[in-house]
Design a protein around this motif. Structure first.
Motif, PDB file in Angstrom:
ATOM      1  N   SER A   1       0.842  -1.195   0.000  1.00  0.00           N
ATOM      2  CA  SER A   1       0.000   0.000   0.000  1.00  0.00           C
ATOM      3  C   SER A   1       0.883   1.253   0.000  1.00  0.00           C
ATOM      4  CB  SER A   1      -0.884  -0.078   1.242  1.00  0.00           C
ATOM      5  OG  SER A   1      -1.764   0.972   1.251  1.00  0.00           O
ATOM      6  N   ALA A   2       0.383   2.321  -0.648  1.00  0.00           N
ATOM      7  CA  ALA A   2       1.240   3.501  -0.866  1.00  0.00           C
ATOM      8  C   ALA A   2       1.323   4.412   0.361  1.00  0.00           C
ATOM      9  CB  ALA A   2       0.738   4.284  -2.068  1.00  0.00           C
ATOM     10  N   THR A   3       2.526   4.891   0.597  1.00  0.00           N
ATOM     11  CA  THR A   3       2.741   5.832   1.714  1.00  0.00           C
ATOM     12  C   THR A   3       2.489   7.269   1.256  1.00  0.00           C
ATOM     13  OG1 THR A   3       5.056   5.904   1.082  1.00  0.00           O
ATOM     14  CG2 THR A   3       4.474   4.400   2.888  1.00  0.00           C
ATOM     15  N   ASP A   4       2.325   7.460  -0.064  1.00  0.00           N
ATOM     16  CA  ASP A   4       2.171   8.823  -0.578  1.00  0.00           C
ATOM     17  C   ASP A   4       0.883   9.010  -1.385  1.00  0.00           C
ATOM     18  OD1 ASP A   4       2.981   7.193  -2.628  1.00  0.00           O
ATOM     19  OD2 ASP A   4       4.364   8.638  -3.497  1.00  0.00           O
ATOM     20  N   SER A   5      -0.129   8.186  -1.113  1.00  0.00           N
ATOM     21  CA  SER A   5      -1.473   8.485  -1.650  1.00  0.00           C
ATOM     22  C   SER A   5      -2.407   8.585  -0.447  1.00  0.00           C
ATOM     23  CB  SER A   5      -1.940   7.423  -2.643  1.00  0.00           C
ATOM     24  OG  SER A   5      -2.077   6.182  -2.024  1.00  0.00           O
ATOM     25  N   TYR A   6      -3.361   9.514  -0.542  1.00  0.00           N
ATOM     26  CA  TYR A   6      -4.125   9.889   0.655  1.00  0.00           C
ATOM     27  C   TYR A   6      -5.627   9.862   0.418  1.00  0.00           C
ATOM     28  CZ  TYR A   6       0.488  11.601   1.847  1.00  0.00           C
ATOM     29  OH  TYR A   6       1.831  11.680   2.075  1.00  0.00           O
ATOM     30  N   THR A   7      -6.359   9.510   1.474  1.00  0.00           N
ATOM     31  CA  THR A   7      -7.827   9.557   1.431  1.00  0.00           C
ATOM     32  C   THR A   7      -8.350   9.949   2.820  1.00  0.00           C
ATOM     33  OG1 THR A   7      -8.228   7.302   2.192  1.00  0.00           O
ATOM     34  CG2 THR A   7      -7.936   7.584  -0.191  1.00  0.00           C
TER      35      THR A   7
ATOM     36  N   ASP B   1      -2.736   5.699   2.471  1.00  0.00           N
ATOM     37  CA  ASP B   1      -3.345   4.369   2.382  1.00  0.00           C
ATOM     38  C   ASP B   1      -2.584   3.386   3.268  1.00  0.00           C
ATOM     39  OD1 ASP B   1      -5.407   5.038   0.659  1.00  0.00           O
ATOM     40  OD2 ASP B   1      -4.133   4.856  -1.100  1.00  0.00           O
ATOM     41  N   TYR B   2      -1.262   3.508   3.268  1.00  0.00           N
ATOM     42  CA  TYR B   2      -0.446   2.592   4.077  1.00  0.00           C
ATOM     43  C   TYR B   2      -0.794   2.728   5.563  1.00  0.00           C
ATOM     44  CZ  TYR B   2       3.634   0.502   6.275  1.00  0.00           C
ATOM     45  OH  TYR B   2       4.448  -0.262   7.072  1.00  0.00           O
ATOM     46  N   GLU B   3      -0.878   3.978   6.019  1.00  0.00           N
ATOM     47  CA  GLU B   3      -1.197   4.242   7.434  1.00  0.00           C
ATOM     48  C   GLU B   3      -2.573   3.643   7.793  1.00  0.00           C
ATOM     49  OE1 GLU B   3      -1.238   8.435   8.086  1.00  0.00           O
ATOM     50  OE2 GLU B   3      -1.488   8.244  10.250  1.00  0.00           O
ATOM     51  N   ASN B   4      -3.503   3.805   6.879  1.00  0.00           N
ATOM     52  CA  ASN B   4      -4.865   3.308   7.093  1.00  0.00           C
ATOM     53  C   ASN B   4      -4.889   1.790   7.245  1.00  0.00           C
ATOM     54  OD1 ASN B   4      -7.518   4.185   7.346  1.00  0.00           O
ATOM     55  ND2 ASN B   4      -7.396   5.301   5.425  1.00  0.00           N
ATOM     56  N   TYR B   5      -4.283   1.098   6.282  1.00  0.00           N
ATOM     57  CA  TYR B   5      -4.386  -0.364   6.237  1.00  0.00           C
ATOM     58  C   TYR B   5      -3.461  -1.061   7.236  1.00  0.00           C
ATOM     59  CZ  TYR B   5      -6.934   0.539   1.915  1.00  0.00           C
ATOM     60  OH  TYR B   5      -7.840   0.989   0.988  1.00  0.00           O
ATOM     61  N   LYS B   6      -2.311  -0.445   7.505  1.00  0.00           N
ATOM     62  CA  LYS B   6      -1.299  -1.063   8.398  1.00  0.00           C
ATOM     63  C   LYS B   6      -1.900  -1.376   9.772  1.00  0.00           C
ATOM     64  CE  LYS B   6       1.564   1.608  10.278  1.00  0.00           C
ATOM     65  NZ  LYS B   6       2.478   2.524  10.852  1.00  0.00           N
ATOM     66  N   LYS B   7      -2.794  -0.499  10.207  1.00  0.00           N
ATOM     67  CA  LYS B   7      -3.422  -0.667  11.519  1.00  0.00           C
ATOM     68  C   LYS B   7      -4.175  -2.007  11.621  1.00  0.00           C
ATOM     69  CE  LYS B   7      -6.711   1.820  14.378  1.00  0.00           C
ATOM     70  NZ  LYS B   7      -7.772   2.784  14.291  1.00  0.00           N
ATOM     71  N   TYR B   8      -4.775  -2.427  10.501  1.00  0.00           N
ATOM     72  CA  TYR B   8      -5.592  -3.645  10.502  1.00  0.00           C
ATOM     73  C   TYR B   8      -4.867  -4.840   9.886  1.00  0.00           C
ATOM     74  CZ  TYR B   8      -9.106  -0.161  11.514  1.00  0.00           C
ATOM     75  OH  TYR B   8      -9.805   0.866  12.087  1.00  0.00           O
TER      76      TYR B   8
ATOM     77  N   LYS C   1       5.219   2.994  -3.148  1.00  0.00           N
ATOM     78  CA  LYS C   1       4.926   4.347  -3.632  1.00  0.00           C
ATOM     79  C   LYS C   1       3.729   4.314  -4.589  1.00  0.00           C
ATOM     80  CE  LYS C   1       8.103   6.608  -1.477  1.00  0.00           C
ATOM     81  NZ  LYS C   1       7.649   7.470  -0.377  1.00  0.00           N
ATOM     82  N   PHE C   2       3.049   5.454  -4.685  1.00  0.00           N
ATOM     83  CA  PHE C   2       1.865   5.548  -5.552  1.00  0.00           C
ATOM     84  C   PHE C   2       2.218   5.196  -7.006  1.00  0.00           C
ATOM     85  CE2 PHE C   2      -1.210   8.267  -8.007  1.00  0.00           C
ATOM     86  CZ  PHE C   2      -2.332   7.521  -7.700  1.00  0.00           C
ATOM     87  N   LYS C   3       3.408   5.618  -7.440  1.00  0.00           N
ATOM     88  CA  LYS C   3       3.799   5.335  -8.837  1.00  0.00           C
ATOM     89  C   LYS C   3       3.895   3.821  -9.078  1.00  0.00           C
ATOM     90  CE  LYS C   3       8.815   6.283  -8.289  1.00  0.00           C
ATOM     91  NZ  LYS C   3       9.207   5.014  -7.761  1.00  0.00           N
ATOM     92  N   ASP C   4       4.245   3.055  -8.036  1.00  0.00           N
ATOM     93  CA  ASP C   4       4.311   1.585  -8.195  1.00  0.00           C
ATOM     94  C   ASP C   4       2.899   1.005  -8.377  1.00  0.00           C
ATOM     95  OD1 ASP C   4       7.037   1.731  -7.708  1.00  0.00           O
ATOM     96  OD2 ASP C   4       6.718   1.658  -5.531  1.00  0.00           O
ATOM     97  N   ILE C   5       1.924   1.576  -7.626  1.00  0.00           N
ATOM     98  CA  ILE C   5       0.534   1.116  -7.741  1.00  0.00           C
ATOM     99  C   ILE C   5       0.021   1.417  -9.158  1.00  0.00           C
ATOM    100  CG2 ILE C   5      -1.846   1.455  -6.851  1.00  0.00           C
ATOM    101  CD1 ILE C   5      -0.326   0.413  -4.543  1.00  0.00           C
ATOM    102  N   LEU C   6       0.368   2.628  -9.638  1.00  0.00           N
ATOM    103  CA  LEU C   6      -0.125   3.061 -10.959  1.00  0.00           C
ATOM    104  C   LEU C   6       0.361   2.157 -12.094  1.00  0.00           C
ATOM    105  CD1 LEU C   6      -0.004   6.972 -11.117  1.00  0.00           C
ATOM    106  CD2 LEU C   6      -2.005   5.474 -11.001  1.00  0.00           C
TER     107      LEU C   6
ATOM    108  N   PHE D   1      -7.208   1.282 -14.117  1.00  0.00           N
ATOM    109  CA  PHE D   1      -8.078   2.451 -14.296  1.00  0.00           C
ATOM    110  C   PHE D   1      -7.398   3.645 -13.622  1.00  0.00           C
ATOM    111  CE2 PHE D   1      -9.261  -0.295 -10.800  1.00  0.00           C
ATOM    112  CZ  PHE D   1      -9.117   0.550  -9.717  1.00  0.00           C
ATOM    113  N   PRO D   2      -7.742   4.878 -14.014  1.00  0.00           N
ATOM    114  CA  PRO D   2      -7.142   6.059 -13.375  1.00  0.00           C
ATOM    115  C   PRO D   2      -7.469   6.111 -11.875  1.00  0.00           C
ATOM    116  CG  PRO D   2      -8.302   6.657 -15.389  1.00  0.00           C
ATOM    117  CD  PRO D   2      -8.660   5.238 -15.102  1.00  0.00           C
ATOM    118  N   MET D   3      -6.464   6.471 -11.091  1.00  0.00           N
ATOM    119  CA  MET D   3      -6.639   6.500  -9.631  1.00  0.00           C
ATOM    120  C   MET D   3      -6.281   7.872  -9.072  1.00  0.00           C
ATOM    121  SD  MET D   3      -4.951   2.841  -8.715  1.00  0.00           S
ATOM    122  CE  MET D   3      -5.403   2.805  -6.996  1.00  0.00           C
TER     123      MET D   3
END
Ligand SMILES: NC(=O)c1ccc[n+]([C@@H]2O[C@H](COP(=O)([O-])OP(=O)(O)OC[C@H]3O[C@@H](n4cnc5c(N)ncnc54)[C@H](OP(=O)(O)O)[C@@H]3O)[C@@H](O)[C@H]2O)c1
Length: 253
Positions: free
Chosen positions: A166-172, A205-212, A220-225, A230-232
């Protein structure tokens, strides 16, 4: 009880199931798609004729971005036209009974552009993929109802995080599905009319999911892309100050 009969669409989906599972004792009617198919207006009409609906929580959708990208016609048919069908039948029912129906529409943070983050409800909507555009179309219909509440959100199931990176540099502003289900019930019972962002403070995203899922690996987000189909969004975080204020006042009362 504020509403005697509440229609829940999409009750077999992730969010719908969680709403039913809250054991809120609310009088839900949760028809399966073979009884009420939002793409077939006559099924909505017939359901409304048989049931005195006072409120609707509309969760039914083609909710996967990948599916919307692969099948834009189905995405338009389900998300945009399907919601419009439901809104039209709601208007018809209101005309017949002279009563306004409470309409909670579940929208998405994907109506925003997903680049700068911290989007407020008054920011321009400019979706970045097919899913977002079809959900924005749905909002246009829901907005015409007198007693509507459009919830822009993003959620995940902490018990079912499928990815291992999960990316450390994409945010929600993602929240857990359980948190969102409870928030929806609060909005159902509130008098708020309009658009509201419901979510958490901005997190990667990483912070969010790491907890669970502690074993999840950072990337990195570029690796996910590189493998995305589809566009993210890089930063789909939302300004949630309106929700915080409203939630506080609901708790007080
Ligand atoms: N998942 C997210 O992260 C996310 C984020 C923001 C907003 N949302 C929104 O939240 C809502 C719920 O999402 P979800 O993840 O729970 O979706 P989901 O698990 O994919 O469930 C979709 C639901 O919609 C029903 N449905 C699909 N087409 C239908 C039709 N033509 N008529 C009637 N019902 C139909 C499905 O029924 P069947 O099972 O019978 O097909 C299912 O119950 C959606 O509006 C979605 O856009 C989701």
């Amino acid at each position: 009880m504020k509403y005697k009969k509440i229609l829940l669409t999409g009750s077999t989906g992730r969010l719908g199931k969680t709403i039913l599972g809250l054991k809120s004792n609310l009088p839900f009617l949760a028809p399966a798609k073979n009884i009420l198919d939002i793409t077939k207006q006559e099924t909505i009409k017939s359901f409304f004729e048989k049931n005195e609906i006072e409120a609707i929580i509309h969760c039914a959708a083609l909710a996967r971005m990948k599916d919307c990208n692969e099948n834009p016609a189905k995405a338009i048919e389900t998300n945009t036209i399907g919601t419009a069908n439901l809104v039209i039948e709601t208007i018809n029912k209101e005309k017949m009974t002279g009563k306004n129906i409470r309409f909670i529409h579940i929208s998405t943070d994907g109506v925003y552009n997903g680049t700068k983050g911290n989007y407020s409800e008054t920011d321009a909507a400019m979706p970045y993929n097919h899913y977002g555009w079809t959900k924005l179309g749905a909002e246009c219909a829901a907005n015409l109802l007198k007693n509507h509440c459009i919830i822009r959100t993003s959620f995940f199931n902490p018990e079912n995080i499928k990815f291992n990176e999960s990316a450390t540099d994409s945010y929600t502003s993602k929240v857990t599905v359980n948190y969102l289900a409870n928030a929806i019930i609060k909005m159902l019972n509130s008098n708020f009319i309009g658009i509201i962002n419901i979510g958490s403070e901005r997190k990667s995203d990483y912070e969010n999911y790491k907890k669970y899922k502690p074993m999840i690996k950072p990337c990195k987000f570029k690796d996910i892309l590189k493998t995305a189909l589809f566009p993210m969004a890089k930063d789909a975080s939302m300004d949630i100050s309106l929700w915080k204020k409203l939630n506080k006042s609901i708790i007080k009362n």
